[in-house]
Design a protein around this motif. Sequence first.
Motif, PDB file in Angstrom:
ATOM      1  N   VAL A   1       0.359 -11.339   0.761  1.00 28.87           N
ATOM      2  CA  VAL A   1      -0.218 -10.428  -0.226  1.00 28.87           C
ATOM      3  C   VAL A   1      -1.327  -9.594   0.409  1.00 28.87           C
ATOM      4  CG1 VAL A   1      -1.240 -10.216  -2.501  1.00 28.87           C
ATOM      5  CG2 VAL A   1       0.362 -12.077  -2.040  1.00 28.87           C
ATOM      6  N   LEU A   2      -1.187  -8.292   0.283  1.00 31.28           N
ATOM      7  CA  LEU A   2      -2.136  -7.349   0.878  1.00 31.28           C
ATOM      8  C   LEU A   2      -3.007  -6.797  -0.234  1.00 31.28           C
ATOM      9  CD1 LEU A   2      -1.697  -6.459   4.008  1.00 31.28           C
ATOM     10  CD2 LEU A   2       0.199  -7.654   2.929  1.00 31.28           C
ATOM     11  N   SER A   3      -4.308  -6.837  -0.031  1.00 27.50           N
ATOM     12  CA  SER A   3      -5.219  -6.377  -1.093  1.00 27.50           C
ATOM     13  C   SER A   3      -5.340  -4.857  -1.104  1.00 27.50           C
ATOM     14  CB  SER A   3      -6.595  -7.005  -0.909  1.00 27.50           C
ATOM     15  OG  SER A   3      -7.283  -6.370   0.132  1.00 27.50           O
ATOM     16  N   LEU A   4      -5.855  -4.362  -2.206  1.00 23.02           N
ATOM     17  CA  LEU A   4      -6.154  -2.941  -2.371  1.00 23.02           C
ATOM     18  C   LEU A   4      -6.997  -2.466  -1.192  1.00 23.02           C
ATOM     19  CD1 LEU A   4      -6.054  -0.624  -4.536  1.00 23.02           C
ATOM     20  CD2 LEU A   4      -8.255  -1.452  -5.341  1.00 23.02           C
ATOM     21  N   PRO A   5      -6.512  -1.507  -0.390  1.00 24.75           N
ATOM     22  CA  PRO A   5      -7.258  -1.107   0.803  1.00 24.75           C
ATOM     23  C   PRO A   5      -8.282  -0.005   0.547  1.00 24.75           C
ATOM     24  CG  PRO A   5      -5.090  -0.078   0.811  1.00 24.75           C
ATOM     25  CD  PRO A   5      -5.192  -0.859  -0.495  1.00 24.75           C
ATOM     26  N   VAL A   6      -9.225   0.104   1.473  1.00 22.62           N
ATOM     27  CA  VAL A   6     -10.140   1.244   1.549  1.00 22.62           C
ATOM     28  C   VAL A   6      -9.487   2.235   2.510  1.00 22.62           C
ATOM     29  CG1 VAL A   6     -12.446   2.031   2.191  1.00 22.62           C
ATOM     30  CG2 VAL A   6     -12.125  -0.288   1.274  1.00 22.62           C
ATOM     31  N   VAL A   7      -9.012   3.345   1.979  1.00 16.03           N
ATOM     32  CA  VAL A   7      -8.260   4.306   2.786  1.00 16.03           C
ATOM     33  C   VAL A   7      -9.126   5.526   3.086  1.00 16.03           C
ATOM     34  CG1 VAL A   7      -6.210   5.798   2.855  1.00 16.03           C
ATOM     35  CG2 VAL A   7      -6.093   3.560   1.719  1.00 16.03           C
ATOM     36  N   THR A   8      -9.108   5.966   4.316  1.00 16.15           N
ATOM     37  CA  THR A   8      -9.851   7.159   4.729  1.00 16.15           C
ATOM     38  C   THR A   8      -8.910   8.069   5.503  1.00 16.15           C
ATOM     39  OG1 THR A   8     -11.840   5.784   4.927  1.00 16.15           O
ATOM     40  CG2 THR A   8     -11.931   7.976   5.916  1.00 16.15           C
TER      41      THR A   8
ATOM     42  N   ALA B   1      11.427   3.895 -13.747  1.00 14.11           N
ATOM     43  CA  ALA B   1      10.711   3.521 -12.530  1.00 14.11           C
ATOM     44  C   ALA B   1      10.937   2.041 -12.260  1.00 14.11           C
ATOM     45  CB  ALA B   1       9.217   3.802 -12.676  1.00 14.11           C
ATOM     46  N   THR B   2      10.770   1.656 -11.009  1.00 10.47           N
ATOM     47  CA  THR B   2      10.759   0.241 -10.668  1.00 10.47           C
ATOM     48  C   THR B   2       9.457  -0.042  -9.934  1.00 10.47           C
ATOM     49  OG1 THR B   2      11.806   0.572  -8.515  1.00 10.47           O
ATOM     50  CG2 THR B   2      13.278   0.121 -10.376  1.00 10.47           C
ATOM     51  N   ALA B   3       9.058  -1.286  -9.992  1.00  8.43           N
ATOM     52  CA  ALA B   3       7.894  -1.715  -9.225  1.00  8.43           C
ATOM     53  C   ALA B   3       8.168  -3.131  -8.753  1.00  8.43           C
ATOM     54  CB  ALA B   3       6.632  -1.680 -10.078  1.00  8.43           C
ATOM     55  N   ILE B   4       7.729  -3.468  -7.550  1.00  8.80           N
ATOM     56  CA  ILE B   4       7.783  -4.857  -7.112  1.00  8.80           C
ATOM     57  C   ILE B   4       6.408  -5.261  -6.640  1.00  8.80           C
ATOM     58  CG2 ILE B   4      10.238  -5.128  -6.541  1.00  8.80           C
ATOM     59  CD1 ILE B   4       9.495  -4.616  -3.622  1.00  8.80           C
ATOM     60  N   ASN B   5       6.084  -6.503  -6.937  1.00  7.45           N
ATOM     61  CA  ASN B   5       4.806  -7.024  -6.457  1.00  7.45           C
ATOM     62  C   ASN B   5       4.775  -8.543  -6.591  1.00  7.45           C
ATOM     63  OD1 ASN B   5       4.421  -7.390  -9.226  1.00  7.45           O
ATOM     64  ND2 ASN B   5       2.352  -6.512  -9.220  1.00  7.45           N
ATOM     65  N   TYR B   6       3.622  -9.098  -6.269  1.00 10.05           N
ATOM     66  CA  TYR B   6       3.409 -10.541  -6.354  1.00 10.05           C
ATOM     67  C   TYR B   6       2.522 -10.842  -7.548  1.00 10.05           C
ATOM     68  CZ  TYR B   6       4.965 -10.505  -1.497  1.00 10.05           C
ATOM     69  OH  TYR B   6       5.694 -10.331  -0.342  1.00 10.05           O
TER      70      TYR B   6
END
Lengths: 161, 161, 161
Positions: free
Chosen positions: A86-93, B99-104
């Motif tokens: 599981v990858l968390s919400l990132p800080v994108v720049t 729409a579709t979405a996949i996640n955990y």
Amino acid sequence: MTDIETRLQALETRLKALEDETAILRLIACYGPAVDSCDRDAVGALWSENGGYDFGGPPLAGRQAVGGLVDLDTHRAYVAAGSGHVLSLPVVTVKGNRATAINYSRVYVKHGDHWRVARMSANHWDLTREDDGQWRVKTRTNRLLDGSEEARAVLSGGLDR
Amino acid sequence: MTDIETRLQALETRLKALEDETAILRLIACYGPAVDSCDRDAVGALWSENGGYDFGGPPLAGRQAVGGLVDLDTHRAYVAAGSGHVLSLPVVTVKGNRATAINYSRVYVKHGDHWRVARMSANHWDLTREDDGQWRVKTRTNRLLDGSEEARAVLSGGLDR
Amino acid sequence: MTDIETRLQALETRLKALEDETAILRLIACYGPAVDSCDRDAVGALWSENGGYDFGGPPLAGRQAVGGLVDLDTHRAYVAAGSGHVLSLPVVTVKGNRATAINYSRVYVKHGDHWRVARMSANHWDLTREDDGQWRVKTRTNRLLDGSEEARAVLSGGLDR
């Protein structure tokens, strides 16, 4: 240049910036489903042809090698037990055709009647927009949050816009 | 059609696509707070009137039944102990009004001085934009990541745009 | 007002709304990396000069005090053991220059060969767009999801748009 032209250009620039950020969130959200379903090609497709993934040991170099991580013994054992990356919400720049993102990744693995976090890491992503307009990973650096200074440096490196 | 007209239409189309994706992220982010506060109506409001939720047993059919999950014994026990239903950043793919979405999803439950992950699942969401312009869930499929092929198939099904 | 003017204004308004929501996601995503790297200034910069953080005990009042949480003994112990403060995808509601967000936060701390969730909380964020155009935290309320009604109220308070 008319006022309308100025406003159209401003809208186009601002919209592009949001599209870039959204595309990068989606790219990063694809990583977990790709590795947990052991889909070598789906993992590889997220990386540039010459991209790399450094998660502490000898870095994986090139899209083929990165996709091949789904065949590593450790990975196969996680998936067989029942795993979620599981990858968390990132800080994108975003800066032009390059971008960075920092976030957390966790590997949950089934352990009896519950799931344990077997890996909890800091991630730094270097991304590039390629000629086909798609964002891909140039390098991903992943360090276990085990109290080491190195992992903390990964996090602090992505905070400035 | 003038150049300005073309550019306005392009902006409107691209902006709508981003609004859709953002609205779907928000919809999915609402699920946890709704179930953890046992708010039957708030849960139901995320689903279409005839929507469904299949989490392994007999599927819940219709908004009323889905909202009613907050009264299930297992759910009440989680909430009483101290629970958090956390939905990860999804991979969203919009095609017109569908729409579709996949996640955990993970259900954290308090266990002594810490929280344990009691459920860790792969999710596939089928979403629809209804006549009032709102996105709602048509079906949500949730499978425990317990090493079964079925859960992995849920994840791989949502990767292609 | 011409049709073009109307459409430009509509685009500008809608785009601004998306930019606000995206900026707030980014602000919240910055919190974890800032505290886990013990960067007092980076934490403080997320808050308004007079903002506050209430996590159950006596609230921290003002940007300086909030940034100073990285020096609390509990925090230093988490970081030394290996910690990740992970903030979930929030439900964001923007109204002019004010916004609210609700989400979950978890503090993962290394424990032997895995990581445990030492804190699992409901969060309510009150945010404000300041004169420089940046969104900052006015107040953040954080309550442990330990089965108490108070934590559930934090979650339900942010569901209505």
